[in-house]
Design a protein around this motif. Structure first.
Motif, PDB file in Angstrom:
ATOM      1  N   ARG A  35      59.724  34.260  37.952  1.00 14.88           N
ATOM      2  CA  ARG A  35      59.632  36.217  37.737  1.00 14.88           C
ATOM      3  C   ARG A  35      59.102  36.451  38.416  1.00 14.88           C
ATOM      4  N   PRO A  36      60.162  37.905  38.485  1.00 15.63           N
ATOM      5  CA  PRO A  36      59.671  38.870  40.007  1.00 15.63           C
ATOM      6  C   PRO A  36      58.005  39.503  39.981  1.00 15.63           C
ATOM      7  N   ASP A  37      57.398  39.198  38.854  1.00 14.73           N
ATOM      8  CA  ASP A  37      56.115  39.243  38.529  1.00 14.73           C
ATOM      9  C   ASP A  37      54.567  38.458  38.183  1.00 14.73           C
ATOM     10  N   LEU A  38      53.447  39.009  39.028  1.00 16.35           N
ATOM     11  CA  LEU A  38      53.001  37.501  38.753  1.00 16.35           C
ATOM     12  C   LEU A  38      52.243  38.526  37.073  1.00 16.35           C
ATOM     13  N   VAL A  39      51.513  37.260  36.591  1.00 16.92           N
ATOM     14  CA  VAL A  39      51.460  37.289  34.974  1.00 16.92           C
ATOM     15  C   VAL A  39      50.280  37.070  34.839  1.00 16.92           C
ATOM     16  N   HIS A  40      49.976  38.458  34.329  1.00 18.70           N
ATOM     17  CA  HIS A  40      47.616  38.391  34.402  1.00 18.70           C
ATOM     18  C   HIS A  40      47.957  37.408  32.648  1.00 18.70           C
ATOM     19  N   ARG A  41      48.143  36.530  32.838  1.00 15.27           N
ATOM     20  CA  ARG A  41      47.403  35.082  31.694  1.00 15.27           C
ATOM     21  C   ARG A  41      46.486  35.259  30.804  1.00 15.27           C
ATOM     22  N   GLY A  76      49.214  44.640  21.870  1.00 16.64           N
ATOM     23  CA  GLY A  76      49.866  46.124  22.537  1.00 16.64           C
ATOM     24  C   GLY A  76      48.562  46.458  23.315  1.00 16.64           C
ATOM     25  N   SER A  77      48.139  46.578  23.917  1.00 14.31           N
ATOM     26  CA  SER A  77      46.987  46.919  24.868  1.00 14.31           C
ATOM     27  C   SER A  77      47.116  46.769  26.287  1.00 14.31           C
ATOM     28  N   ASN A  78      48.432  46.602  26.860  1.00 14.84           N
ATOM     29  CA  ASN A  78      48.542  46.076  28.362  1.00 14.84           C
ATOM     30  C   ASN A  78      49.302  45.242  27.402  1.00 14.84           C
ATOM     31  N   ASP A  79      50.137  45.278  28.989  1.00 15.64           N
ATOM     32  CA  ASP A  79      51.765  44.690  29.707  1.00 15.64           C
ATOM     33  C   ASP A  79      51.661  42.818  30.190  1.00 15.64           C
ATOM     34  N   ALA A  80      50.513  42.989  30.522  1.00 12.34           N
ATOM     35  CA  ALA A  80      49.934  41.258  30.899  1.00 12.34           C
ATOM     36  C   ALA A  80      50.809  40.939  32.346  1.00 12.34           C
ATOM     37  N   VAL A  81      51.247  42.119  33.547  1.00  9.83           N
ATOM     38  CA  VAL A  81      51.807  41.124  34.411  1.00  9.83           C
ATOM     39  C   VAL A  81      51.174  42.589  35.688  1.00  9.83           C
ATOM     40  N   PRO A  83      43.235  40.166  39.651  1.00 11.56           N
ATOM     41  CA  PRO A  83      43.594  40.439  41.196  1.00 11.56           C
ATOM     42  C   PRO A  83      42.725  40.598  42.627  1.00 11.56           C
ATOM     43  N   GLY A  84      42.013  41.297  41.727  1.00 11.91           N
ATOM     44  CA  GLY A  84      41.493  41.874  43.384  1.00 11.91           C
ATOM     45  C   GLY A  84      40.896  41.103  43.903  1.00 11.91           C
ATOM     46  N   HIS A  85      40.715  39.388  43.892  1.00 18.62           N
ATOM     47  CA  HIS A  85      40.319  38.614  44.513  1.00 18.62           C
ATOM     48  C   HIS A  85      41.986  38.523  45.458  1.00 18.62           C
TER      49      HIS A  85
END
Length: 405
Positions: free
Chosen positions: A37-43, A52-57, A358-360
């Motif tokens: 995938r071209p993005d990180l999945v924020h699992r 419906g509150s976040n796109d998780a990427v 993601p900050g780390h």
């Protein structure tokens, strides 16, 4: 070895990105990250995607070091003897070192009708498919969530808070990892949200149909959408490539995360089985394991003995909708203790944790080598005690035959 060292990292999740970023400490190390995938999945936010509150990427440009080359592709085979990987799009990619960080996904449900009618929730694609199914289903239609680990609990709470009529089928106890006190807190919150919790010995699913879930005691639950969150499996790439794995398929390594077959191959995250005693599958373990795998490579490049796993801090953080959550503390053997933080403060801690991941990664991208959580004091001693208690032995990797000067 002379000249630049090329390291290929397979998998762009938390472990893979941390490892790739950390390797850029050396100017003579070139890193290629291969990810489908071209993005990180924020699992840890997939349940929010469903609600419906976040796109998780997260965009890789926000968390990946500029010197890391991203190859949007899938590795279909590892040729350890030839030190190369075969790509699905065609061609091969050579390496001097390989870090295997393919993560985990949904396990085979092994229940009649589940693969056909239930919606798993371990990958971005699965979460999006579930979200589409919910959007196409009337809001009054019952939703059944099967599995009461963190994913099941979070999904049930998220959907109930959004107004869905949710039943959570535990398959045993609610929140198996939780301490009894934490479990009572979670049960109280779920009840407040209107989630019907079915637990106990009869709370096992024996069949799933298009509009129902059947339990072991013969009871049938009406279900417009059935969500399946029972267990995780790992990709079979290591098995298909002829590498040694544990019974689940995780790459078998020593305590430095080096493959027992080849000292040029390392593993990190959910797909690693150090000394055949893998750590709990979680972002809490994945990111530090990525750092540890990178440190092993960097040590070998200068002829030093790599350190072993030092992780010694454990907990579990579960959101219970947008306004509540629980932070369950654990001891150094990763066993939950009586102490937990719940309700609004639990939600704030969970959100802080989600933002810190993601900050780390971005922090390591800006300043490679700055991440330190994998060097927690006492972690190595705790790990030795764990191996001893389980009757396991520290597995040794092959002798190093060609270290770089």
């Amino acid at each position: 070895m002379t000249g630049n060292t090329h390291v290929v990292v397979i998998g762009g999740g938390y472990a893979g990105v941390m490892a790739a970023n950390r390797l850029t400490q050396r100017d003579d190390v070139n890193v290629t990250l291969v990810n489908p995938r071209p993005d990180l999945v924020h699992r840890v936010r997939l349940h929010q995607l469903v609600g419906g509150s976040n796109d998780a990427v997260v965009a890789y440009e926000d968390v990946l070091a500029e010197r890391v080359r991203l190859a949007v592709d899938t590795v279909t085979r590892i040729d350890a003897a030839g030190r190369s990987v075969t790509l699905a799009a065609g061609g091969t990619l050579g390496y001097d070192y390989l870090i295997y960080a393919v993560g985990s996904g949904s396990a085979d449900p092994g229940v009649s009708g589940a693969a056909e009618f239930a919606y798993p929730l371990a990958t971005l694609e699965e979460a999006r498919r579930l979200r589409a199914a919910l959007d196409a289903t009337p809001a009054v239609s019952p939703v059944t969530v099967v599995g009461a680990g963190p994913t099941g609990i979070e999904t049930a709470a998220e959907l109930a808070e959004a107004g869905r009529r949710v039943t959570l089928v535990c398959g045993g106890v609610l929140g198996p990892y939780l301490h009894a006190r934490g479990r009572r807190s979670v049960a109280k919150r779920l009840a407040k949200l209107g989630v019907a919790v079915i637990d106990g010995s009869d709370a096992k699913v024996t069949a799933v149909t298009a509009d129902s879930v059947r339990l072991a005691n013969g009871r049938e639950l009406p279900s417009g959408v059935t969500v399946w969150t029972v267990g995780f499996g790992v990709p079979d790439l290591a098995v298909r490539s002829g590498l040694s794995t544990d019974a689940v398929g995780r790459l078998l390594t020593d305590e430095t995360l080096t493959s027992v077959d080849d000292e040029r191959i390392l593993a990190a995250g959910d797909s690693a089985a150090p000394s055949n005693q893998p750590l709990r599958m979680s972002c809490l373990n994945a990111t530090p394991l990525g750092a540890r795998a990178a440190d092993t490579v960097l040590s070998r490049l200068v002829g030093e003995q790599p350190e072993t796993i030092h992780q010694g801090f454990y907990a579990q953080c579960i959101s219970l909708g947008r306004s509540a959550g629980i932070y369950q503390f654990a001891n150094r053997s990763d066993v939950a203790v009586w102490l937990h933080i719940d309700e609004g403060m639990g939600a704030r801690i969970k959100e802080l944790v989600c933002k810190s991941i993601p900050g780390h990664l971005s922090g390591e991208a800006r300043k490679p080598g700055s991440f330190r959580l994998h060097r927690a004091p006492g972690g190595a001693a705790r790990r030795r005690r764990l191996l001893h208690a389980n009757g396991a032995h520290q597995i040794e990797a092959p002798a190093v035959s060609d270290r770089a000067a």
